[in-house]
Scaffold this active site. Structure first.
Site, PDB file in Angstrom:
ATOM      1  N   GLU A 199      10.018  16.330  14.982  1.00  0.00           N
ATOM      2  CA  GLU A 199      10.296  16.257  13.551  1.00  0.00           C
ATOM      3  C   GLU A 199       9.384  17.242  12.823  1.00  0.00           C
ATOM      4  O   GLU A 199       8.164  17.063  12.815  1.00  0.00           O
ATOM      5  CB  GLU A 199      10.036  14.827  13.061  1.00  0.00           C
ATOM      6  N   LYS A 205       0.849  -1.200   0.000  1.00  0.00           N
ATOM      7  CA  LYS A 205       0.000   0.000   0.000  1.00  0.00           C
ATOM      8  C   LYS A 205       0.879   1.243   0.000  1.00  0.00           C
ATOM      9  O   LYS A 205       1.776   1.365   0.828  1.00  0.00           O
ATOM     10  CB  LYS A 205      -0.895   0.028   1.256  1.00  0.00           C
ATOM     11  N   CYS A 223      13.292  11.677   6.060  1.00  0.00           N
ATOM     12  CA  CYS A 223      13.317  11.134   7.422  1.00  0.00           C
ATOM     13  C   CYS A 223      14.675  11.298   8.080  1.00  0.00           C
ATOM     14  O   CYS A 223      14.759  11.539   9.275  1.00  0.00           O
ATOM     15  CB  CYS A 223      12.924   9.662   7.386  1.00  0.00           C
ATOM     16  N   GLU A 256      10.295   1.603  10.192  1.00  0.00           N
ATOM     17  CA  GLU A 256      11.236   2.656   9.769  1.00  0.00           C
ATOM     18  C   GLU A 256      10.515   3.977   9.998  1.00  0.00           C
ATOM     19  O   GLU A 256       9.596   4.317   9.260  1.00  0.00           O
ATOM     20  CB  GLU A 256      11.598   2.490   8.291  1.00  0.00           C
TER      21      GLU A 256
HETATM   22  P1  NAP Z   1       2.253   8.360   8.120  1.00  0.00           P
HETATM   23  O1  NAP Z   1       1.166   9.346   8.216  1.00  0.00           O
HETATM   24  O2  NAP Z   1       2.612   7.586   9.336  1.00  0.00           O
HETATM   25  O3  NAP Z   1       1.818   7.367   6.947  1.00  0.00           O
HETATM   26  C1  NAP Z   1       2.662   6.338   6.478  1.00  0.00           C
HETATM   27  C2  NAP Z   1       1.826   5.249   5.865  1.00  0.00           C
HETATM   28  O4  NAP Z   1       1.060   4.628   6.892  1.00  0.00           O
HETATM   29  C3  NAP Z   1       0.817   5.743   4.838  1.00  0.00           C
HETATM   30  O5  NAP Z   1       0.657   4.765   3.844  1.00  0.00           O
HETATM   31  C4  NAP Z   1      -0.452   5.869   5.671  1.00  0.00           C
HETATM   32  O6  NAP Z   1      -1.628   5.791   4.907  1.00  0.00           O
HETATM   33  C5  NAP Z   1      -0.306   4.670   6.584  1.00  0.00           C
HETATM   34  N1  NAP Z   1      -1.003   4.770   7.850  1.00  0.00           N
HETATM   35  C6  NAP Z   1      -1.348   5.893   8.524  1.00  0.00           C
HETATM   36  N2  NAP Z   1      -1.984   5.558   9.677  1.00  0.00           N
HETATM   37  C7  NAP Z   1      -2.004   4.206   9.724  1.00  0.00           C
HETATM   38  C8  NAP Z   1      -2.520   3.261  10.655  1.00  0.00           C
HETATM   39  N3  NAP Z   1      -3.131   3.640  11.785  1.00  0.00           N
HETATM   40  N4  NAP Z   1      -2.384   1.948  10.387  1.00  0.00           N
HETATM   41  C9  NAP Z   1      -1.750   1.529   9.268  1.00  0.00           C
HETATM   42  N5  NAP Z   1      -1.277   2.383   8.332  1.00  0.00           N
HETATM   43  C10 NAP Z   1      -1.376   3.700   8.574  1.00  0.00           C
HETATM   44  O7  NAP Z   1       3.614   8.995   7.616  1.00  0.00           O
HETATM   45  P2  NAP Z   1       3.817   9.930   6.357  1.00  0.00           P
HETATM   46  O8  NAP Z   1       3.323  11.273   6.736  1.00  0.00           O
HETATM   47  O9  NAP Z   1       3.306   9.275   5.121  1.00  0.00           O
HETATM   48  O10 NAP Z   1       5.414   9.927   6.241  1.00  0.00           O
HETATM   49  C11 NAP Z   1       6.221  10.770   6.952  1.00  0.00           C
HETATM   50  C12 NAP Z   1       6.885  10.051   8.101  1.00  0.00           C
HETATM   51  O11 NAP Z   1       7.586   8.923   7.628  1.00  0.00           O
HETATM   52  C13 NAP Z   1       7.922  10.917   8.773  1.00  0.00           C
HETATM   53  O12 NAP Z   1       7.836  10.763  10.156  1.00  0.00           O
HETATM   54  C14 NAP Z   1       9.236  10.344   8.250  1.00  0.00           C
HETATM   55  O13 NAP Z   1      10.344  10.590   9.078  1.00  0.00           O
HETATM   56  C15 NAP Z   1       8.905   8.905   8.156  1.00  0.00           C
HETATM   57  N6  NAP Z   1       9.824   8.209   7.249  1.00  0.00           N
HETATM   58  C16 NAP Z   1      10.748   7.355   7.767  1.00  0.00           C
HETATM   59  C17 NAP Z   1      11.644   6.708   6.926  1.00  0.00           C
HETATM   60  C18 NAP Z   1      12.650   5.735   7.459  1.00  0.00           C
HETATM   61  O14 NAP Z   1      13.209   4.973   6.671  1.00  0.00           O
HETATM   62  N7  NAP Z   1      12.914   5.709   8.745  1.00  0.00           N
HETATM   63  C19 NAP Z   1      11.591   6.966   5.559  1.00  0.00           C
HETATM   64  C20 NAP Z   1      10.659   7.844   5.069  1.00  0.00           C
HETATM   65  C21 NAP Z   1       9.762   8.460   5.927  1.00  0.00           C
HETATM   66  P3  NAP Z   1      -2.374   7.146   4.428  1.00  0.00           P
HETATM   67  O15 NAP Z   1      -1.434   7.865   3.573  1.00  0.00           O
HETATM   68  O16 NAP Z   1      -3.544   6.617   3.704  1.00  0.00           O
HETATM   69  O17 NAP Z   1      -2.706   7.888   5.687  1.00  0.00           O
END
Ligand code: NAP
Length: 472
Positions: free
Chosen positions: A379, A170, A279, A245
């Protein structure tokens, strides 16, 4: 405008069960750039069942066969490079200057990397009267963020294919189109039905279904720490493996004798690339007090030299934030930092000169930041750097380690050995020494609330393995 209306499940494009659609807004101009189906938990269930049914035969294929598929995906992916790159520009707003290099080119590189590592699955270890073998863990749910969509996706899919796992993927709601294109790539190379399946919909519904489904053996998640904790909780009742991650607030220590100009010239683009939505961005620059004001001036000049604007313009380095909501969140952090007493060196809450629409935020630098301020602890996920002063190396290391995160870090010192000694004391999964480059062959992942898994390198393959001891 791109239009998709089906999901890829069991080697076929199928009508979604959930009847929603989602319009993807171009963050630079507010126009609709794609329309995609937005399914529900029943779609996730159908995809997991397909992956489960495919697992038995796929897990018995040879490593050479799986490596061959990865190389075919790499070759087919290269043919679709321009299409994939366009989705990154249209849906994320990353400038054309960087979109292919940072987001799409790694697809072929990472496939090749794991094609080379697939044979590791067939290596056995002898321990006394036992041999230890590796087996694929099974059906994997893969949930990805919007900030590096292709890179994150292939960082999960390629090792899973190499290991012999089957999967359901997804994408984030904001950036879905690359995953439909990737399904076309898997279809074109004849990947067996059910090995790769994709659905699309909200994290709250489809993400939750993929995290809790009883037929899923492993959930691999990249995103925010808050959602990662929810995923872990949903996966806990039947003890799935969970690879997380998550977010970061990465420190960059610059010592007294460092080449300051080179260090700042490395640090500023690192924070501002992808408009700060990275990230592992080095968002806290920790500088010796004797060089602090000099560093602030260098940071100001470098940040102001970056061209902000339309991501289709090849001169632009800083595009819009990915969404209006993300822009507002960053502006709120900037206002909070100002009210907490940080010194605004450059940037702030105004639109860049000459721009009236789009989710733009100026490259922003704060000085006189103390590590207890919100701007130093949370962050921001935008083009915002904080600069913190230290007087001793022990103090610099204490500041570096004083957040809940531990994803990445950097040190710039007088020489490699001095920098390495400092790097060894930082609680983070990576450290760039005196400007060291990212490396797709090395493990990537976090300490503390930045996660518990590793992607890339042979360690990234091992995340998808079970170990079995055969006793003789
Ligand atoms: P996010 O809001 O947590 O969403 C990430 C993914 O999870 C999306 O596909 C989202 O779907 C889904 N999701 C959200 N709530 C969920 C739940 N309760 N259960 C299951 N899936 C759920 O994060 P983001 O805003 O897309 O990404 C930014 C974050 O990712 C930042 O904190 C960044 O640091 C982190 N990141 C970390 C890495 C690493 O390798 N450590 C790499 C890249 C990014 P929807 O989009 O449909 O809400």
């Amino acid at each position: 405008m791109r239009t998709y209306d089906k999901f890829y499940i069991n080697g076929q494009w199928v009508e979604p069960i959930g009847k929603g659609t989602s319009e993807i807004i171009n963050p630079a101009n507010g126009e609709i750039s794609a329309t995609v189906p937005y399914g529900n938990a029943d779609d996730a269930d159908a995809a997991v069942r397909a992956a489960r049914n495919a697992f038995d035969s796929w897990s018995q294929t040879s490593a050479a066969e799986r490596a061959d598929f990865l190389r075919k995906i790499a070759a087919e992916g290269e043919k679709r490079n321009a299409d994939l790159t366009q989705t990154i520009i249209d849906e994320l707003g990353m400038p054309v200057q960087n979109a292919a290099e940072f987001q799409v080119d790694p697809l072929a590189i990472i496939c090749e990397s794991f094609a080379n590592k697939a044979k590791d699955m067939e290596e056995v270890k002898e321990v006394g009267n036992s041999i230890v073998i590796k087996e694929p863990i099974g059906v994997c749910s893969m949930i990805n963020p919007w900030n590096y969509p292709v890179w994150q996706m292939i960082g999960k899919v390629a090792p899973a294919i190499a290991a012999g796992c089957t999967m359901v993927v997804k994408a984030a709601s904001q950036t879905p189109s690359h995953l439909f294109i990737f399904a076309e790539i898997c279809d074109a190379v004849g990947l067996p039905p059910g090995v790769f399946n994709m659905v699309h919909g909200s994290g709250r519904e489809i993400g939750a279904a993929l995290s809790s489904h009883p037929d899923v053996d492993m959930v691999t998640f990249t995103g925010s720490t808050a959602a990662g904790i929810q995923v872990s909780n949903m996966a806990a009742p039947d003890v799935k493996r969970v690879c997380l991650e998550l977010g970061g607030k990465s420190p960059f220590i610059i010592t007294e004798e460092a080449d300051l100009e080179a260090a700042v010239a490395f640090g500023i683009p690192d924070v501002m690339v992808n408009t700060g939505q990275t990230c592992n961005a080095l968002t806290r620059m920790i500088v010796h007090e004797s060089r602090y004001e000099e560093a602030v001036e260098l940071a100001k000049a470098k940040a102001e030299s970056l061209v902000v604007g339309d991501p289709t313009d090849p001169a632009v380095f800083v595009g819009p934030m990915s969404s209006a909501g993300q822009k507002q969140s960053v502006l709120d952090y900037i206002e909070k930092a100002i009210s907490d007493g940080a010194r605004l060196v450059t940037g702030g809450t105004d639109m860049p000169a000459g721009l009236t629409t789009g989710n733009y935020v100026l490259p922003t630098v704060f000085a006189d930041v103390t590590n207890d301020m919100v701007i130093a602890q949370e962050e921001v996920f935008g083009p915002v750097l904080v600069m913190i002063k230290y007087s001793t190396i022990d103090q610099a290391i204490e500041i570096a380690n004083d957040t809940p995160y531990g994803l990445a870090s950097a040190v710039w010192a007088g020489d490699k050995d001095k920098a390495t000694a400092i790097a060894r004391r930082i609680r983070a999964g990576q450290c760039a020494i005196n400007g060291g480059d990212a490396n797709h062959e090395a493990p990537f992942g976090g300490y503390k609330e930045s996660g518990n898994g590793r992607e890339f390198g042979v360690e990234g393959l091992h995340e998808y393995c079970e170990l079995k001891a055969l006793q003789y």
